[in-house]
Design a protein around this motif. Structure first.
Motif, PDB file in Angstrom:
ATOM      1  N   VAL A  79       1.766  -2.059 -10.463  1.00 29.26           N
ATOM      2  CA  VAL A  79       0.556  -1.993  -9.639  1.00 29.26           C
ATOM      3  C   VAL A  79      -0.042  -3.396  -9.518  1.00 29.26           C
ATOM      4  CG1 VAL A  79      -1.786  -1.077  -9.483  1.00 29.26           C
ATOM      5  CG2 VAL A  79       0.064   0.386 -10.301  1.00 29.26           C
ATOM      6  N   ALA A  80      -0.064  -4.116 -10.657  1.00 35.90           N
ATOM      7  CA  ALA A  80      -0.722  -5.419 -10.695  1.00 35.90           C
ATOM      8  C   ALA A  80      -0.047  -6.430  -9.784  1.00 35.90           C
ATOM      9  CB  ALA A  80      -0.745  -5.943 -12.134  1.00 35.90           C
ATOM     10  N   SER A 121       1.638  -6.015  -7.019  1.00 37.25           N
ATOM     11  CA  SER A 121       1.333  -5.779  -5.610  1.00 37.25           C
ATOM     12  C   SER A 121      -0.075  -6.253  -5.302  1.00 37.25           C
ATOM     13  CB  SER A 121       1.448  -4.288  -5.287  1.00 37.25           C
ATOM     14  OG  SER A 121       2.649  -3.769  -5.771  1.00 37.25           O
ATOM     15  N   LEU A 122      -0.994  -5.980  -6.235  1.00 34.48           N
ATOM     16  CA  LEU A 122      -2.381  -6.382  -6.027  1.00 34.48           C
ATOM     17  C   LEU A 122      -2.554  -7.902  -6.093  1.00 34.48           C
ATOM     18  CD1 LEU A 122      -4.242  -3.652  -8.116  1.00 34.48           C
ATOM     19  CD2 LEU A 122      -4.039  -3.788  -5.639  1.00 34.48           C
ATOM     20  N   SER A 123      -1.746  -8.556  -6.927  1.00 33.47           N
ATOM     21  CA  SER A 123      -1.827 -10.022  -7.045  1.00 33.47           C
ATOM     22  C   SER A 123      -1.574 -10.692  -5.699  1.00 33.47           C
ATOM     23  CB  SER A 123      -0.782 -10.546  -8.034  1.00 33.47           C
ATOM     24  OG  SER A 123      -1.064 -10.094  -9.311  1.00 33.47           O
ATOM     25  N   ILE A 143      -2.253  -9.487  -2.788  1.00 29.36           N
ATOM     26  CA  ILE A 143      -3.495  -9.348  -2.011  1.00 29.36           C
ATOM     27  C   ILE A 143      -4.515 -10.393  -2.474  1.00 29.36           C
ATOM     28  CG2 ILE A 143      -5.415  -7.802  -1.457  1.00 29.36           C
ATOM     29  CD1 ILE A 143      -3.457  -5.478  -1.855  1.00 29.36           C
ATOM     30  N   GLY A 144      -4.664 -10.535  -3.788  1.00 27.80           N
ATOM     31  CA  GLY A 144      -5.620 -11.499  -4.336  1.00 27.80           C
ATOM     32  C   GLY A 144      -5.358 -12.907  -3.841  1.00 27.80           C
ATOM     33  N   GLU A 147       0.829  -1.211   0.000  1.00 22.07           N
ATOM     34  CA  GLU A 147       0.000   0.000   0.000  1.00 22.07           C
ATOM     35  C   GLU A 147       0.856   1.251   0.000  1.00 22.07           C
ATOM     36  OE1 GLU A 147      -2.598  -2.790   2.504  1.00 22.07           O
ATOM     37  OE2 GLU A 147      -0.645  -2.774   1.541  1.00 22.07           O
ATOM     38  N   LYS A 153       2.004   2.407  -3.374  1.00 22.52           N
ATOM     39  CA  LYS A 153       1.027   2.724  -4.412  1.00 22.52           C
ATOM     40  C   LYS A 153       1.225   4.072  -5.102  1.00 22.52           C
ATOM     41  CE  LYS A 153      -3.018  -0.117  -3.759  1.00 22.52           C
ATOM     42  NZ  LYS A 153      -4.256  -0.131  -3.000  1.00 22.52           N
ATOM     43  N   GLN A 191     -14.477  -3.860 -12.994  1.00 23.16           N
ATOM     44  CA  GLN A 191     -13.517  -3.337 -12.039  1.00 23.16           C
ATOM     45  C   GLN A 191     -14.224  -2.785 -10.798  1.00 23.16           C
ATOM     46  OE1 GLN A 191     -10.540  -3.769 -11.733  1.00 23.16           O
ATOM     47  NE2 GLN A 191      -9.875  -2.224 -10.265  1.00 23.16           N
ATOM     48  N   ILE A 224      -7.537  -9.590 -10.252  1.00 18.45           N
ATOM     49  CA  ILE A 224      -7.132  -8.303  -9.683  1.00 18.45           C
ATOM     50  C   ILE A 224      -6.015  -7.679 -10.522  1.00 18.45           C
ATOM     51  CG2 ILE A 224      -5.991  -7.256  -7.711  1.00 18.45           C
ATOM     52  CD1 ILE A 224      -7.656  -8.854  -5.871  1.00 18.45           C
ATOM     53  N   ALA A 225      -5.134  -8.522 -11.068  1.00 21.82           N
ATOM     54  CA  ALA A 225      -3.981  -8.014 -11.819  1.00 21.82           C
ATOM     55  C   ALA A 225      -4.369  -7.527 -13.214  1.00 21.82           C
ATOM     56  CB  ALA A 225      -2.911  -9.111 -11.935  1.00 21.82           C
TER      57      ALA A 225
END
Lengths: 268, 289
Positions: free
Chosen positions: B219-220, B222-224, B226-227, B10, B13, B137, B166-167
């Motif tokens: 960005v993707a 980092s989000l992956s 989380i997913g 986070e 970001k 989204q 998410i990615a």
């Protein structure tokens, strides 16, 4: 490889050329109306006109980037239909250098695209750089160069293909006044040496008269050729005293009068 | 290791968002004397570590003073000790999560980039798919996790799918924006040289879009993470998210924190690996200055 050699100029012949654009709300706009024009081999023709008169459209048509609505364009007797002639080189208002490529690699881009031998053209690219006063700048990146230097590189990129027809779309429009002056003089010198055909689009009356053998004055939309003026002044011309030359002043006045008559320039 | 507590995905970001916009935000004040400038640069480089160290130190000192039990808030030293002690356990679960993240992100790239190309090159495709993609989204992907478990079972499939979903969006958006932001005149230029669309794509469109594509990927990834972890929360037999839930159930707060640290470390490491690849592949507009 002899690089300083002259380039055989191409002949351009345009007849009945019409271009209409369709706007977003389906209105047809006549950009160019019935243009007839022959450009002799090795001549320097400048097109002046107010913005929106279709002069850049004319260049795009000759470059084969846009399709004509009607009429014919021939370069060396080859009909141009939405496909660029292999012997043209284009210089745009912005230098359009690729920032991730070195100066040398930028100049060699057309060679790569045409699948020619890139290595064999390196000496030629370096020689062109030397001729525009950028010797040793080949390994620099565009971001390290000034605006004028970048436009010189763009000109080298157009010249590496030895274009019989050099198309220039307001090439000095984005430069500061002093740099522009220098570039105008350098262009004259370079063209005198190479002898190829040049179609030079500009809104600067002064640079058109100074550089060209012939100035075409265009009317505002729809674009038509309002005046075809042959500039009869000896070369090399000197920018520093051209403005004092009565002949030069006469040509400039004539063009201004046309613009005033058409309401492009309003006298107070 | 403990440092990663502070450098959560986070926190990265804003930087990633800037990368998505295709800008490198380097500013160098001109009028600062060289020595002062160097001193400041050293300070800048280590400021994050110093701040992290300060916070951890404060944490370490304040916890015993406050009288909080280890079940509520363990000290950083205890967490580090636990990480060392249980390293094989953390690594085993970490590998599972890493696999899920990489597979989800990889799928995101493999599907997202061609999808972006189709959106860019085909206006009908764009008008059909783009609005749906944006609408999709707005659905919180996390809310899909229970459904994915229902359909795909307890294995790695729902986690990979969640990481992928998410990615996908940032990768597609980054690529489309990168392709669309090209100066139209550049296309005229290559066409005037007689270039085919494929040549224009290879020589101009793709290299010009790469900074945005990498921005989206950063960005993707980092989000992956989380997913994948959310997927593990819902139903799993392995993975760092699962380990954390186990620790939670056993009131093993130290292991819980150790898992958080491992998840963060995973995200940060992947982010920096991607940044490193980017620095090798992408020529930034301002690096030559």
């Amino acid at each position: 490889m002899n690089v300083a050699s002259r380039i055989a100029g191409a002949r351009v012949s345009i007849s009945g050329l019409v271009k209409t654009y369709q706007t977003r709300d389906d209105v047809d706009v006549l950009a160019l109306d019935n243009i007839d024009l022959t450009i002799e081999r090795g001549s320097f023709v400048a097109v002046v006109g107010p913005s929106g008169c279709g002069k850049s459209t004319l260049l795009s048509l000759v470059a084969g980037l846009v399709e004509a609505s009607d009429g014919r364009i021939e370069i060396d007797d080859q009909h141009i239909v939405n496909r660029p002639h292999p012997k043209i080189g284009v210089v745009f208002q912005s230098d359009l250098l690729l920032y991730w490529r070195t100066v040398l690699d930028n100049i060699l881009l057309p060679i790569e695209i045409k699948h020619l031998d890139v290595k064999r053209h390196i000496p030629k690219a370096e020689e062109l750089l030397r001729q525009v006063g950028l010797k040793g700048f080949g390994n620099k990146y565009p971001s390290e160069l000034s605006g004028g230097m970048r436009q010189r590189v763009a000109i080298c990129r157009a010249l590496i293909q030895e274009p019989g027809l050099l198309l220039m779309d307001e090439p000095f429009g984005a430069l500061d006044a002093l740099t522009r002056e220098q570039m105008i003089m350098d262009l004259q010198e370079m063209w005198t040496r190479l002898g190829n055909t040049v179609l030079f689009i500009t809104h600067g009356i002064d640079e058109a008269v100074f550089l060209a053998d012939r100035v075409l004055v265009m009317s505002p939309r729809p674009g038509r050729i309002a005046l075809d003026l042959t500039i009869d002044m000896p070369r090399p011309r000197r920018w520093s005293n051209a403005h004092e030359n009565p002949g030069y002043q006469g040509y400039v006045r004539k063009i201004r009068e046309i613009f005033e008559a058409q309401g492009v320039l309003v006298a107070h | 290791m403990a440092r990663s507590n502070v450098l959560k995905p986070e926190a990265l970001k804003p930087d990633a968002r800037e990368a998505l916009a295709g800008r490198g935000g380097k500013t160098a004040p001109m009028a600062v004397p060289v020595r002062k400038k160097r001193k400041r640069r050293v300070l800048e480089r280590y400021s994050a570590i110093m701040l992290a160290g300060f916070i951890l130190l404060l944490w370490q000192i304040l916890v015993p003073l406050s009288g909080l039990s280890e079940f509520i808030l363990p000290t950083p030293a205890a967490i580090v000790a636990r990480i060392v002690e249980d390293f094989p356990l953390l690594a085993m679960h970490g590998y599972v999560t890493l696999f899920e993240v990489l597979a989800g992100f990889g799928l995101g790239v493999l599907i997202g980039v061609p999808l972006a190309l189709a959106i860019f090159y085909s206006p009908p495709f764009q008008s059909a798919v783009y609005p749906l993609l944006v609408a999709l989204q707005t659905v919180p992907k996390v809310a899909l996790a229970p459904l994915l478990v229902l359909y795909l079972g307890y294995g790695w499939a729902p986690k990979i799918t969640l990481a992928f979903l998410i990615a996908l969006f940032p990768i597609v958006i980054g690529t489309v924006v990168g392709l669309q932001s090209l100066d139209r005149n550049l296309v005229d230029l290559t066409r005037s040289m007689g270039a085919s669309e494929w040549q224009t794509f290879r020589k101009v469109r793709l290299p010009a879009a790469l900074p945005n594509i990498f921005g989206g990927c950063k960005v993707a990834i980092s989000l992956s993470v989380i997913g994948a972890v959310i997927g593990e929360y819902v139903a799993a037999e392995r993975g760092l998210g699962y380990l954390q839930l186990q620790a939670n159930a056993q009131f093993d707060t130290t292991l819980n924190f150790a898992s958080v640290a491992a998840i963060s470390a995973l995200g940060v490491t992947l982010f920096f690996i991607l940044s490193f690849i980017e620095s090798k592949v992408v020529f930034r507009r301002d690096t030559a200055r």
